[in-house]
Design a protein around this motif. Sequence first.
Motif, PDB file in Angstrom:
ATOM      1  N   GLY A  67       0.775  -1.046  -0.344  1.00  0.00           N
ATOM      2  CA  GLY A  67      -0.809  -0.131   0.042  1.00  0.00           C
ATOM      3  C   GLY A  67       0.359   0.900  -0.029  1.00  0.00           C
ATOM      4  O   GLY A  67       2.329   1.436  -0.035  1.00  0.00           O
ATOM      5  N   SER A  68       0.292   2.627  -0.117  1.00  0.00           N
ATOM      6  CA  SER A  68       1.005   3.518  -0.123  1.00  0.00           C
ATOM      7  C   SER A  68       2.038   3.666   1.359  1.00  0.00           C
ATOM      8  O   SER A  68       3.220   4.349   1.015  1.00  0.00           O
ATOM      9  CB  SER A  68       0.159   4.651   0.083  1.00  0.00           C
ATOM     10  OG  SER A  68      -0.336   4.879   1.635  1.00  0.00           O
ATOM     11  N   CYS A  69       1.495   3.578   2.440  1.00  0.00           N
ATOM     12  CA  CYS A  69       2.175   3.391   3.585  1.00  0.00           C
ATOM     13  C   CYS A  69       2.961   2.263   4.019  1.00  0.00           C
ATOM     14  O   CYS A  69       3.216   1.109   3.701  1.00  0.00           O
ATOM     15  CB  CYS A  69       1.938   2.978   5.155  1.00  0.00           C
ATOM     16  SG  CYS A  69       2.863   4.274   6.377  1.00  0.00           S
ATOM     17  N   GLY A  70       4.831   2.165   3.287  1.00  0.00           N
ATOM     18  CA  GLY A  70       5.421   0.633   3.663  1.00  0.00           C
ATOM     19  C   GLY A  70       5.870   0.382   5.431  1.00  0.00           C
ATOM     20  O   GLY A  70       5.031   0.557   5.740  1.00  0.00           O
ATOM     21  N   LEU A  71       7.212   0.100   4.786  1.00  0.00           N
ATOM     22  CA  LEU A  71       7.892  -0.710   6.832  1.00  0.00           C
ATOM     23  C   LEU A  71       8.250   0.574   7.310  1.00  0.00           C
ATOM     24  O   LEU A  71       8.445   1.698   7.027  1.00  0.00           O
ATOM     25  CB  LEU A  71       8.819  -1.850   6.101  1.00  0.00           C
ATOM     26  CG  LEU A  71       8.181  -2.482   5.717  1.00  0.00           C
ATOM     27  CD1 LEU A  71       9.163  -3.541   5.101  1.00  0.00           C
ATOM     28  CD2 LEU A  71       7.234  -3.783   6.700  1.00  0.00           C
ATOM     29  N   ASN A 203      -4.067   3.574  -1.043  1.00  0.00           N
ATOM     30  CA  ASN A 203      -3.425   4.818  -0.543  1.00  0.00           C
ATOM     31  C   ASN A 203      -4.916   4.281   1.365  1.00  0.00           C
ATOM     32  O   ASN A 203      -5.804   4.208   1.480  1.00  0.00           O
ATOM     33  CB  ASN A 203      -4.282   6.297  -0.691  1.00  0.00           C
ATOM     34  CG  ASN A 203      -3.626   6.837  -2.312  1.00  0.00           C
ATOM     35  OD1 ASN A 203      -2.840   6.632  -2.324  1.00  0.00           O
ATOM     36  ND2 ASN A 203      -3.999   7.909  -2.269  1.00  0.00           N
ATOM     37  N   GLU A 204      -3.210   4.330   1.699  1.00  0.00           N
ATOM     38  CA  GLU A 204      -3.969   3.718   3.406  1.00  0.00           C
ATOM     39  C   GLU A 204      -3.721   5.018   4.292  1.00  0.00           C
ATOM     40  O   GLU A 204      -3.242   5.919   4.360  1.00  0.00           O
ATOM     41  CB  GLU A 204      -2.800   3.042   4.144  1.00  0.00           C
ATOM     42  CG  GLU A 204      -2.512   1.951   2.551  1.00  0.00           C
ATOM     43  CD  GLU A 204      -1.112   0.829   3.513  1.00  0.00           C
ATOM     44  OE1 GLU A 204      -2.136  -0.783   3.637  1.00  0.00           O
ATOM     45  OE2 GLU A 204      -0.680   1.098   3.824  1.00  0.00           O
ATOM     46  N   PHE A 205      -5.019   4.769   5.093  1.00  0.00           N
ATOM     47  CA  PHE A 205      -5.054   6.356   5.781  1.00  0.00           C
ATOM     48  C   PHE A 205      -6.258   5.936   7.679  1.00  0.00           C
ATOM     49  O   PHE A 205      -6.666   5.088   7.743  1.00  0.00           O
ATOM     50  CB  PHE A 205      -6.945   7.036   5.364  1.00  0.00           C
ATOM     51  CG  PHE A 205      -7.717   6.983   5.041  1.00  0.00           C
ATOM     52  CD1 PHE A 205      -8.804   6.762   5.287  1.00  0.00           C
ATOM     53  CD2 PHE A 205      -7.543   6.348   3.515  1.00  0.00           C
ATOM     54  CE1 PHE A 205     -10.197   6.135   4.967  1.00  0.00           C
ATOM     55  CE2 PHE A 205      -9.182   5.513   2.613  1.00  0.00           C
ATOM     56  CZ  PHE A 205     -10.209   5.961   3.664  1.00  0.00           C
ATOM     57  N   SER A 206      -5.402   6.544   8.546  1.00  0.00           N
ATOM     58  CA  SER A 206      -6.839   6.601   9.136  1.00  0.00           C
ATOM     59  C   SER A 206      -7.082   7.545   9.474  1.00  0.00           C
ATOM     60  O   SER A 206      -6.957   8.881   9.582  1.00  0.00           O
ATOM     61  CB  SER A 206      -5.294   6.231  10.222  1.00  0.00           C
ATOM     62  OG  SER A 206      -4.475   5.414  10.418  1.00  0.00           O
ATOM     63  N   LEU A 233      -0.785   1.234   9.577  1.00  0.00           N
ATOM     64  CA  LEU A 233      -0.801   1.921   8.454  1.00  0.00           C
ATOM     65  C   LEU A 233       0.834   1.206   8.469  1.00  0.00           C
ATOM     66  O   LEU A 233       1.060   0.725   6.876  1.00  0.00           O
ATOM     67  CB  LEU A 233      -0.756   3.620   8.632  1.00  0.00           C
ATOM     68  CG  LEU A 233      -1.879   4.373   8.927  1.00  0.00           C
ATOM     69  CD1 LEU A 233      -1.609   5.918   8.730  1.00  0.00           C
ATOM     70  CD2 LEU A 233      -2.681   4.049   7.598  1.00  0.00           C
ATOM     71  N   PHE A 234       1.606   0.763   8.709  1.00  0.00           N
ATOM     72  CA  PHE A 234       2.846   0.258   8.463  1.00  0.00           C
ATOM     73  C   PHE A 234       2.571  -1.164   9.036  1.00  0.00           C
ATOM     74  O   PHE A 234       3.591  -1.968   8.908  1.00  0.00           O
ATOM     75  CB  PHE A 234       4.072   0.799   9.133  1.00  0.00           C
ATOM     76  CG  PHE A 234       4.680   2.144   9.772  1.00  0.00           C
ATOM     77  CD1 PHE A 234       5.139   2.235   8.650  1.00  0.00           C
ATOM     78  CD2 PHE A 234       4.159   3.141  10.835  1.00  0.00           C
ATOM     79  CE1 PHE A 234       5.457   4.027   8.815  1.00  0.00           C
ATOM     80  CE2 PHE A 234       4.412   4.502  10.508  1.00  0.00           C
ATOM     81  CZ  PHE A 234       5.213   4.840   9.138  1.00  0.00           C
TER      82      PHE A 234
END
Length: 330
Positions: A67-71, A203-206, A233-234
């Motif tokens: 997703g948009s947010c990696g490690l 796109n990942e979101f909180s 997200l991670f």
Amino acid sequence: MKKPRVLLHLAALAMGLCLLAGCAAQPAAPAQATIPHIETSPQPTVAPSPTPTQTPAQQQDLQQVYGSCGLLAWPSVLYSIYLQDDANPWTEEALAQTRQNLAVAVDWITQQAQTYNAQPKIYYDTGENNLSTFAAYKAGLTEDTTTGTAFYDDVDTLTAQVDVEFIQQQYGTASIGYLIFLPVEGASYSILHYLEDGGNYLNEFSCLYLYDSYAGEKTYNSPTVYAHEILHLFGAADLYVGSRDTFVTQPLAQYVLNTWPDAIMYYTYNSDNGISYDHIEKTLCPLTAYRLGLVDSFPGSEQFPAATQDPPGVFSNGAGQNWTASDEAT
């Protein structure tokens, strides 16, 4: 008696699945604490115009996995979008509290990662940089209107308008998680990319509510909740009974409670069901560190091998064996 957070459900969408990870179980309402001013660590130094280490094609391949947010070990940006409407504008006090919570949460995540010999670089909105925007939400902001596919589609549209290329040039990373701040009461949750989604729902979101709907009227949400959702997200999974993550069985949740009773992915209130604003009374347990890619193993891995099925940082419905993309950082 402590009750774990319960996952809110998101139906399967036409093109794939996203995870809706949020709070639910209601503890005894904590007393509203005095909100102190917190001194937090400075953000990492930004190198001017860094050269990306991945080609666009490689970045696209990585996003289809993570997703948009990696490690967590990769340099990352948390981009803030502050939604508001006529009845619920952002006040200076609310903004200050939100940004303070975010700073405490990122500080805690960084310090916890350092106990596993990692040095994450997380850039986030301070009110003095270019990592935020404000947007009016004409449908109106309530807990009901800020859940469901119509709202998720609206957020997808908003995140697609963020200048990712500028962020990549400015901060040297294409790993971006989006924080949707809502100036109303509700149960915070995260929408995450699944391996089966492929090139969809990247796109990942909180979604982080200003007020905690389980803690009494007009009680500010805590930095612990922010940290919990950001860790999603991670790649961190919920570790309580009711988690939608397939490897989190009732025996595993009980093992977490017995072994790491203060694990942040198990429960977000203090041991007395209270709320702290100047610190986080939780730990990043070894199982979560493993799922985040910070360690190679964790106590209990032989007893719960399903927790090792998928690569770190990846959510899937049991398709981890199909993972083939590069694991290099952006």
